[in-house]
Write a protein that holds these residues in place. Structure first.
Motif, PDB file in Angstrom:
ATOM      1  N   ILE A 197     -21.586  12.341  46.843  1.00 52.44           N
ATOM      2  CA  ILE A 197     -20.274  11.789  47.161  1.00 52.44           C
ATOM      3  C   ILE A 197     -19.455  11.721  45.890  1.00 52.44           C
ATOM      4  O   ILE A 197     -19.873  11.134  44.893  1.00 52.44           O
ATOM      5  CB  ILE A 197     -20.408  10.393  47.796  1.00 52.44           C
ATOM      6  CG1 ILE A 197     -21.059  10.516  49.181  1.00 52.44           C
ATOM      7  CG2 ILE A 197     -19.044   9.712  47.906  1.00 52.44           C
ATOM      8  CD1 ILE A 197     -21.378   9.184  49.823  1.00 52.44           C
ATOM      9  N   SER A 198     -18.306  12.379  45.920  1.00 51.41           N
ATOM     10  CA  SER A 198     -17.393  12.358  44.783  1.00 51.41           C
ATOM     11  C   SER A 198     -15.990  12.176  45.337  1.00 51.41           C
ATOM     12  O   SER A 198     -15.277  13.137  45.630  1.00 51.41           O
ATOM     13  CB  SER A 198     -17.506  13.659  43.973  1.00 51.41           C
ATOM     14  OG  SER A 198     -16.742  13.601  42.791  1.00 51.41           O
ATOM     15  N   ASP A 199     -15.617  10.926  45.539  1.00 56.38           N
ATOM     16  CA  ASP A 199     -14.386  10.623  46.259  1.00 56.38           C
ATOM     17  C   ASP A 199     -13.151  11.174  45.565  1.00 56.38           C
ATOM     18  O   ASP A 199     -13.094  11.279  44.332  1.00 56.38           O
ATOM     19  CB  ASP A 199     -14.244   9.111  46.437  1.00 56.38           C
ATOM     20  CG  ASP A 199     -15.027   8.593  47.626  1.00 56.38           C
ATOM     21  OD1 ASP A 199     -15.465   9.410  48.451  1.00 56.38           O
ATOM     22  OD2 ASP A 199     -15.215   7.371  47.721  1.00 56.38           O
ATOM     23  N   CYS A 200     -12.166  11.505  46.374  1.00 52.61           N
ATOM     24  CA  CYS A 200     -10.897  12.036  45.885  1.00 52.61           C
ATOM     25  C   CYS A 200      -9.762  11.115  46.344  1.00 52.61           C
ATOM     26  O   CYS A 200      -9.813  10.530  47.426  1.00 52.61           O
ATOM     27  CB  CYS A 200     -10.666  13.448  46.427  1.00 52.61           C
ATOM     28  SG  CYS A 200     -11.870  14.672  45.877  1.00 52.61           S
ATOM     29  N   VAL A 201      -8.726  11.025  45.518  1.00 53.57           N
ATOM     30  CA  VAL A 201      -7.575  10.180  45.840  1.00 53.57           C
ATOM     31  C   VAL A 201      -6.310  10.963  45.505  1.00 53.57           C
ATOM     32  O   VAL A 201      -6.231  11.647  44.477  1.00 53.57           O
ATOM     33  CB  VAL A 201      -7.635   8.842  45.075  1.00 53.57           C
ATOM     34  CG1 VAL A 201      -7.641   9.051  43.566  1.00 53.57           C
ATOM     35  CG2 VAL A 201      -6.497   7.917  45.484  1.00 53.57           C
ATOM     36  N   TYR A 202      -5.339  10.892  46.397  1.00 55.84           N
ATOM     37  CA  TYR A 202      -4.110  11.662  46.245  1.00 55.84           C
ATOM     38  C   TYR A 202      -3.342  11.197  45.016  1.00 55.84           C
ATOM     39  O   TYR A 202      -3.215   9.993  44.747  1.00 55.84           O
ATOM     40  CB  TYR A 202      -3.254  11.507  47.497  1.00 55.84           C
ATOM     41  CG  TYR A 202      -2.169  12.545  47.634  1.00 55.84           C
ATOM     42  CD1 TYR A 202      -2.479  13.891  47.761  1.00 55.84           C
ATOM     43  CD2 TYR A 202      -0.834  12.170  47.658  1.00 55.84           C
ATOM     44  CE1 TYR A 202      -1.484  14.838  47.904  1.00 55.84           C
ATOM     45  CE2 TYR A 202       0.175  13.111  47.807  1.00 55.84           C
ATOM     46  CZ  TYR A 202      -0.158  14.446  47.920  1.00 55.84           C
ATOM     47  OH  TYR A 202       0.824  15.390  48.051  1.00 55.84           O
ATOM     48  N   VAL A 203      -2.826  12.149  44.260  1.00 52.72           N
ATOM     49  CA  VAL A 203      -2.273  11.862  42.948  1.00 52.72           C
ATOM     50  C   VAL A 203      -1.082  10.907  43.000  1.00 52.72           C
ATOM     51  O   VAL A 203      -0.892  10.085  42.096  1.00 52.72           O
ATOM     52  CB  VAL A 203      -1.904  13.170  42.219  1.00 52.72           C
ATOM     53  CG1 VAL A 203      -0.820  13.935  42.964  1.00 52.72           C
ATOM     54  CG2 VAL A 203      -1.495  12.899  40.781  1.00 52.72           C
ATOM     55  N   ALA A 204      -0.273  10.984  44.053  1.00 51.28           N
ATOM     56  CA  ALA A 204       0.870  10.069  44.139  1.00 51.28           C
ATOM     57  C   ALA A 204       0.409   8.619  44.257  1.00 51.28           C
ATOM     58  O   ALA A 204       1.066   7.705  43.745  1.00 51.28           O
ATOM     59  CB  ALA A 204       1.755  10.444  45.332  1.00 51.28           C
ATOM     60  N   ASP A 205      -0.730   8.394  44.921  1.00 49.39           N
ATOM     61  CA  ASP A 205      -1.276   7.041  45.019  1.00 49.39           C
ATOM     62  C   ASP A 205      -1.828   6.575  43.675  1.00 49.39           C
ATOM     63  O   ASP A 205      -1.734   5.392  43.335  1.00 49.39           O
ATOM     64  CB  ASP A 205      -2.373   6.995  46.086  1.00 49.39           C
ATOM     65  CG  ASP A 205      -1.827   7.220  47.484  1.00 49.39           C
ATOM     66  OD1 ASP A 205      -0.724   6.735  47.772  1.00 49.39           O
ATOM     67  OD2 ASP A 205      -2.498   7.900  48.287  1.00 49.39           O
ATOM     68  N   VAL A 206      -2.408   7.494  42.925  1.00 50.04           N
ATOM     69  CA  VAL A 206      -2.855   7.163  41.568  1.00 50.04           C
ATOM     70  C   VAL A 206      -1.663   6.748  40.707  1.00 50.04           C
ATOM     71  O   VAL A 206      -1.706   5.741  39.994  1.00 50.04           O
ATOM     72  CB  VAL A 206      -3.590   8.356  40.925  1.00 50.04           C
ATOM     73  CG1 VAL A 206      -3.964   8.055  39.480  1.00 50.04           C
ATOM     74  CG2 VAL A 206      -4.840   8.706  41.723  1.00 50.04           C
ATOM     75  N   ALA A 207      -0.588   7.509  40.794  1.00 51.98           N
ATOM     76  CA  ALA A 207       0.610   7.200  40.009  1.00 51.98           C
ATOM     77  C   ALA A 207       1.181   5.836  40.393  1.00 51.98           C
ATOM     78  O   ALA A 207       1.565   5.034  39.516  1.00 51.98           O
ATOM     79  CB  ALA A 207       1.659   8.289  40.211  1.00 51.98           C
TER      80      ALA A 207
END
Length: 316
Positions: A197-207
Motif C-alpha cells: 500500500i502506497s497511498d496517493c493524494v491529489y496535488v491540489a489537496d496537498v497544496a
C-alpha cells in the motif's frame, strides 16, 4: 497583505502551492535555484539555493512566512549518491529554520509520508528528510521555533514530470510512469507483487494543506503533531495500476494494458504500508473527506498526459 516565500516554488507541488496562495489573497516570493518561468500577478522571483545561508536569510527578510519544499528527491536515486540529498535536505533545511528563527517567521516544512521507514533501512531521501524533521522539533522546543511539519504521501496530478523512457526527469514517480505506459500500450510496470500500500493524494489537496497549515501556524503556532496528508481509504499499488489502465482506454480505444511485476528497487520495503493518520488534519481545521477521490484524480491526471504529453510523444 501577507507575503509568503515558497522554496522550490517552481516544482510540481510548488506550482500548485503558489496558485493556492494567490487564490487566498497572499503575495508570493518564489525561491528557486533554476532560472524562473513566467510569474503570475502577485508573484516575484528570487534566484537562490537553500544551501546558501546568505540567500536564505535574504528571503526571510522579505516575507511573512515560508513554505519549505525545496529538496533533493528520489528513493533509489539517493542511495547510490547520498551526499546531495544530505547536503540539501538537512543543511539546506537548517538554513531555512535558522533564517526563519532570526525573523520570527512561521514555517511549514514538507516532510515525507513514509517517515516510519527511516528505521527500516530505506534510502537517503527519507533519512535526510526525517532528520530535518528532528531539527524542526528541536527549534520548536528550544529556540522558539514556529515550524509545522506536513507529511504528504505520494502527491500526483496534472503536470508531474515524467522519467525515462518517456521523459527527462531523473526521479520516477508512480502516476506519470503508470499513465504513460498505459497510454502507449505498454504493460504497466509495478515493483514487487503490487500488494503493498502506497497511498496517493491529489496535488491540489496537498497544496491546500500546506497553505492552511502556514496560515494556522502564523496565528496559533506550530501544530503539536505532524500533519499527515492522504486519503481516507487505502488501496494497493495493483489497484492504482488497474484504475490507470482502465482510464487510459478512453483515450486509446484499446483493452486495458497488462500489469508487469518487477523486483523491488533498493530502498523499497516489500509489503510496506505507507498511509496517513488523517485525523491529524483536524489540527488545522481540515478533513480528508473533502479531498479529491482517487478515481476522479486519476481521471484528471490521465487526461492531462493523454492531451498534453501523448501527441508530442507519438509525433517524435
Amino acid at each position: 497583505m501577507t507575503v509568503y516565500g515558497v522554496t522550490g516554488g517552481q516544482g510540481f507541488i510548488g506550482s500548485y502551492v503558489r496558485r493556492e496562495l494567490l487564490a487566498r489573497g497572499h503575495e508570493v516570493v518564489v525561491f528557486d535555484r533554476h532560472p524562473h518561468t513566467e510569474m503570475a500577478p502577485g508573484e516575484t522571483f528570487y534566484l537562490g539555493d537553500i544551501r546558501d545561508e546568505t540567500s536564505v536569510v535574504e528571503l526571510a527578510a522579505h516575507v511573512d512566512g515560508i513554505i519549505h519544499l525545496a529538496a533533493v528527491l528520489g528513493t533509489q536515486e539517493t542511495i547510490g549518491n547520498p551526499r546531495p540529498s544530505a547536503d540539501t535536505n538537512i543543511r539546506g533545511s537548517l538554513n531555512v529554520f535558522e533564517a526563519a528563527n532570526q525573523y520570527g517567521l512561521p514555517v511549514v516544512y514538507a516532510g515525507v509520508g513514509n517517515a516510519f521507514m527511516r528505521d527500516l533501512g530505506t534510502g537517503s531521501y527519507t533519512i535526510s528528510k526525517t532528520a530535518a524533521e528532528d531539527y524542526a522539533r528541536m527549534f520548536n522546543a528550544y529556540r522558539g521555533g514556529r515550524i509545522t511539519i506536513v507529511r504528504p504521501v505520494n502527491a500526483y496530478g496534472p503536470g508531474q514530470s515524467i522519467a525515462a523512457p518517456y521523459g527527462t526527469s531523473k526521479v520516477r514517480k508512480i502516476m506519470p510512469s503508470l499513465s504513460c505506459r498505459a497510454l502507449v500500450g505498454s504493460p504497466i510496470e509495478v515493483y514487487g507483487d503490487g500488494t503493498q500500500i502506497s497511498d496517493c493524494v491529489y496535488v491540489a489537496d496537498v497544496a491546500r494543506t500546506f497553505v492552511q497549515a502556514l496560515e494556522h501556524t502564523a496565528v496559533h503556532g506550530p501544530t503539536e503533531r505532524p500533519v499527515e496528508v492522504g486519503p481516507l481509504t487505502s488501496v494497493t499499488v495493483n489497484d492504482i495500476a488497474r484504475l490507470v489502465a482502465e482510464e487510459a482506454t478512453h483515450y486509446t480505444g484499446r483493452e486495458p494494458v497488462a500489469i508487469k511485476h518487477l523486483p523491488m528497487r533498493p530502498g523499497e520495503i516489500p509489503n510496506a504500508v505507507v498511509t496517513s493518520d488523517t485525523s491529524t488534519l483536524q489540527q488545522i481545521g481540515m478533513t480528508a473527506a473533502d479531498f479529491v477521490p482517487l478515481d476522479e484524480g486519476i481521471h484528471h491526471t490521465v487526461r492531462y498526459y493523454a492531451e498534453q504529453w501523448l501527441p508530442g510523444y507519438l509525433a517524435a
